[in-house]
Scaffold this motif. Structure first.
Motif, PDB file in Angstrom:
ATOM      1  N   UNK A 119      29.104   7.270  37.302  1.00 33.16           N
ATOM      2  CA  UNK A 119      28.812   6.533  37.498  1.00 33.16           C
ATOM      3  C   UNK A 119      26.766   6.210  37.368  1.00 33.16           C
ATOM      4  N   UNK A 120      26.851   7.175  36.175  1.00 30.56           N
ATOM      5  CA  UNK A 120      25.022   7.013  35.677  1.00 30.56           C
ATOM      6  C   UNK A 120      25.974   5.988  33.274  1.00 30.56           C
ATOM      7  N   UNK A 121      24.388   5.706  33.136  1.00 31.91           N
ATOM      8  CA  UNK A 121      24.287   4.501  32.464  1.00 31.91           C
ATOM      9  C   UNK A 121      22.295   6.045  32.150  1.00 31.91           C
ATOM     10  N   UNK A 122      22.889   6.123  30.423  1.00 35.85           N
ATOM     11  CA  UNK A 122      21.679   6.850  29.929  1.00 35.85           C
ATOM     12  C   UNK A 122      20.476   6.026  30.507  1.00 35.85           C
ATOM     13  N   UNK A 123      19.352   6.899  30.454  1.00 30.58           N
ATOM     14  CA  UNK A 123      18.093   6.845  31.387  1.00 30.58           C
ATOM     15  C   UNK A 123      17.876   6.083  32.171  1.00 30.58           C
ATOM     16  N   UNK A 124      18.680   6.706  33.414  1.00 26.86           N
ATOM     17  CA  UNK A 124      19.093   6.567  34.939  1.00 26.86           C
ATOM     18  C   UNK A 124      18.317   7.405  35.510  1.00 26.86           C
TER      19      UNK A 124
ATOM     20  N   UNK B 104      14.823  14.216  38.038  1.00 23.16           N
ATOM     21  CA  UNK B 104      15.741  14.012  36.010  1.00 23.16           C
ATOM     22  C   UNK B 104      16.380  12.890  36.279  1.00 23.16           C
ATOM     23  N   UNK B 105      16.427  12.688  34.280  1.00 24.87           N
ATOM     24  CA  UNK B 105      16.433  11.650  33.490  1.00 24.87           C
ATOM     25  C   UNK B 105      17.706  11.830  32.652  1.00 24.87           C
ATOM     26  N   UNK B 106      19.375  10.556  32.844  1.00 20.67           N
ATOM     27  CA  UNK B 106      20.119  11.450  32.403  1.00 20.67           C
ATOM     28  C   UNK B 106      19.935  11.252  31.300  1.00 20.67           C
ATOM     29  N   UNK B 107      20.478  12.032  30.376  1.00 22.19           N
ATOM     30  CA  UNK B 107      20.197  11.588  28.676  1.00 22.19           C
ATOM     31  C   UNK B 107      21.765  11.354  28.032  1.00 22.19           C
ATOM     32  N   UNK B 108      23.005  11.301  28.906  1.00 19.67           N
ATOM     33  CA  UNK B 108      24.258  10.702  28.310  1.00 19.67           C
ATOM     34  C   UNK B 108      24.816  12.311  28.033  1.00 19.67           C
ATOM     35  N   UNK B 109      26.140  12.388  28.046  1.00 17.67           N
ATOM     36  CA  UNK B 109      27.727  13.278  28.048  1.00 17.67           C
ATOM     37  C   UNK B 109      27.156  14.171  28.909  1.00 17.67           C
ATOM     38  N   UNK B 110      26.454  14.129  30.119  1.00 21.09           N
ATOM     39  CA  UNK B 110      26.552  15.664  31.050  1.00 21.09           C
ATOM     40  C   UNK B 110      25.049  16.104  31.040  1.00 21.09           C
ATOM     41  N   UNK B 111      23.719  15.100  30.427  1.00 23.42           N
ATOM     42  CA  UNK B 111      22.796  16.221  29.636  1.00 23.42           C
ATOM     43  C   UNK B 111      21.572  15.647  30.457  1.00 23.42           C
ATOM     44  N   UNK B 112      20.702  16.333  30.659  1.00 21.17           N
ATOM     45  CA  UNK B 112      19.392  16.091  31.953  1.00 21.17           C
ATOM     46  C   UNK B 112      17.927  16.363  31.520  1.00 21.17           C
ATOM     47  N   UNK B 113      17.052  15.812  31.898  1.00 27.33           N
ATOM     48  CA  UNK B 113      16.049  15.919  31.014  1.00 27.33           C
ATOM     49  C   UNK B 113      14.670  15.899  32.551  1.00 27.33           C
TER      50      UNK B 113
ATOM     51  N   UNK C 248      19.122  20.526  30.389  1.00 23.48           N
ATOM     52  CA  UNK C 248      19.804  21.142  31.578  1.00 23.48           C
ATOM     53  C   UNK C 248      21.571  20.080  30.954  1.00 23.48           C
ATOM     54  N   UNK C 249      23.139  20.512  31.628  1.00 20.11           N
ATOM     55  CA  UNK C 249      23.774  20.129  31.520  1.00 20.11           C
ATOM     56  C   UNK C 249      24.359  20.196  33.108  1.00 20.11           C
ATOM     57  N   UNK C 250      24.914  19.069  33.608  1.00 19.27           N
ATOM     58  CA  UNK C 250      25.988  19.055  34.555  1.00 19.27           C
ATOM     59  C   UNK C 250      25.975  17.593  35.250  1.00 19.27           C
ATOM     60  N   UNK C 251      27.144  18.086  35.374  1.00 19.85           N
ATOM     61  CA  UNK C 251      28.023  16.810  35.581  1.00 19.85           C
ATOM     62  C   UNK C 251      28.812  16.356  36.871  1.00 19.85           C
ATOM     63  N   UNK C 252      28.497  17.273  37.365  1.00 23.61           N
ATOM     64  CA  UNK C 252      29.395  16.591  38.877  1.00 23.61           C
ATOM     65  C   UNK C 252      27.856  17.140  39.712  1.00 23.61           C
ATOM     66  N   UNK C 253      27.207  16.119  41.211  1.00 23.26           N
ATOM     67  CA  UNK C 253      26.186  16.441  41.932  1.00 23.26           C
ATOM     68  C   UNK C 253      26.851  15.729  43.249  1.00 23.26           C
ATOM     69  N   UNK C 254      26.601  17.105  44.178  1.00 23.98           N
ATOM     70  CA  UNK C 254      27.652  16.641  45.654  1.00 23.98           C
ATOM     71  C   UNK C 254      26.741  16.915  46.668  1.00 23.98           C
ATOM     72  N   UNK C 255      26.058  15.431  47.531  1.00 26.19           N
ATOM     73  CA  UNK C 255      25.070  15.915  48.607  1.00 26.19           C
ATOM     74  C   UNK C 255      25.612  16.683  49.187  1.00 26.19           C
ATOM     75  N   UNK C 256      24.395  17.667  50.082  1.00 25.70           N
ATOM     76  CA  UNK C 256      24.841  19.206  51.021  1.00 25.70           C
ATOM     77  C   UNK C 256      25.635  20.133  50.255  1.00 25.70           C
ATOM     78  N   UNK C 257      25.680  20.202  49.291  1.00 24.72           N
ATOM     79  CA  UNK C 257      26.433  21.481  48.209  1.00 24.72           C
ATOM     80  C   UNK C 257      25.036  21.957  47.125  1.00 24.72           C
TER      81      UNK C 257
END
Length: 192
Positions: free
Chosen positions: A107-112, A126-135, A150-159
């Motif tokens: 769902x995301x592109x680099x830099x979103x 947070x800023x998406x850096x690609x391959x599940x990596x964030x800053x 950090x690394x995170x591949x899925x974000x679920x609202x309410x969890x």
């Protein structure tokens, strides 16, 4: 007034909202600023006039809509006004996820940019850096700092949100949880 919509509880919610933004709403300019802050945090626009009615600044005797109270509670980390009024969120042990899901790599592109929010009044941009990596770009009320990765591949609202391989302040990698008890909310592409 509808059952559960006591004036006292609504006043408590207003106090909670003010506390989460670190401001008191007592003038028309304050309500304009509060409307902007609520929009930035939730992506939903409430008019300053609506806020004035809820806060009792305008003495019109109207009952706020439940959806408006839900939004105010959500911007402070609760799932709904009812959860706020009860002071608790029911724990669910298992079941299908019916919430909004962000599959990061799909769902995301680099830099979103993504804004995370959780109780009480925690915000992390947070800023998406690609391959599940964030800053982390910016944070309020949380231990996460700008520059943390950090690394995170899925974000679920309410969890709860688990940040894997978190490198905090240049330290050793670890795991960090956001919204352990009440879950998180998120908005995509709100700010840079």
């Amino acid at each position: 007034m509808e059952i559960g919509l006591s004036r006292e509880k609504i006043k408590e919610l207003c106090d909670e909202v003010e506390g989460s933004f670190g401001m008191k709403a007592t003038t028309p300019k304050h309500f304009e600023r509060l409307a902007v802050l609520i929009f930035e945090r939730t992506g939903t626009l409430l008019s300053p006039t609506t806020l004035k009615r809820i806060w009792g600044y305008l003495q019109e005797g109207s009952t706020p809509r439940r959806t408006t109270l839900d939004l105010l509670a959500q911007c402070c980390g609760w799932r709904s006004y009812d959860d706020f009024a009860e002071g608790d969120v029911p724990e669910i042990e298992s079941g299908f996820v019916g919430s909004k899901i962000l599959n990061v790599e799909r769902d995301l592109k680099y830099g979103e940019i993504v804004r995370l929010m959780w109780h009480p009044a925690r915000v992390c941009v947070i800023k998406y850096l690609g391959n599940g990596n964030w800053e982390v770009i910016r944070s309020e009320g949380t231990r996460l700092l700008p520059g943390d990765t950090f690394r995170c591949r899925m974000i679920v609202a309410g969890e709860p949100l688990y940040l894997e391989n978190l490198i905090h302040a240049g330290g050793k990698p670890g795991v960090y949880v956001c919204g352990r008890n009440h879950g998180i909310g998120f908005l995509v592409g709100i700010e840079e």
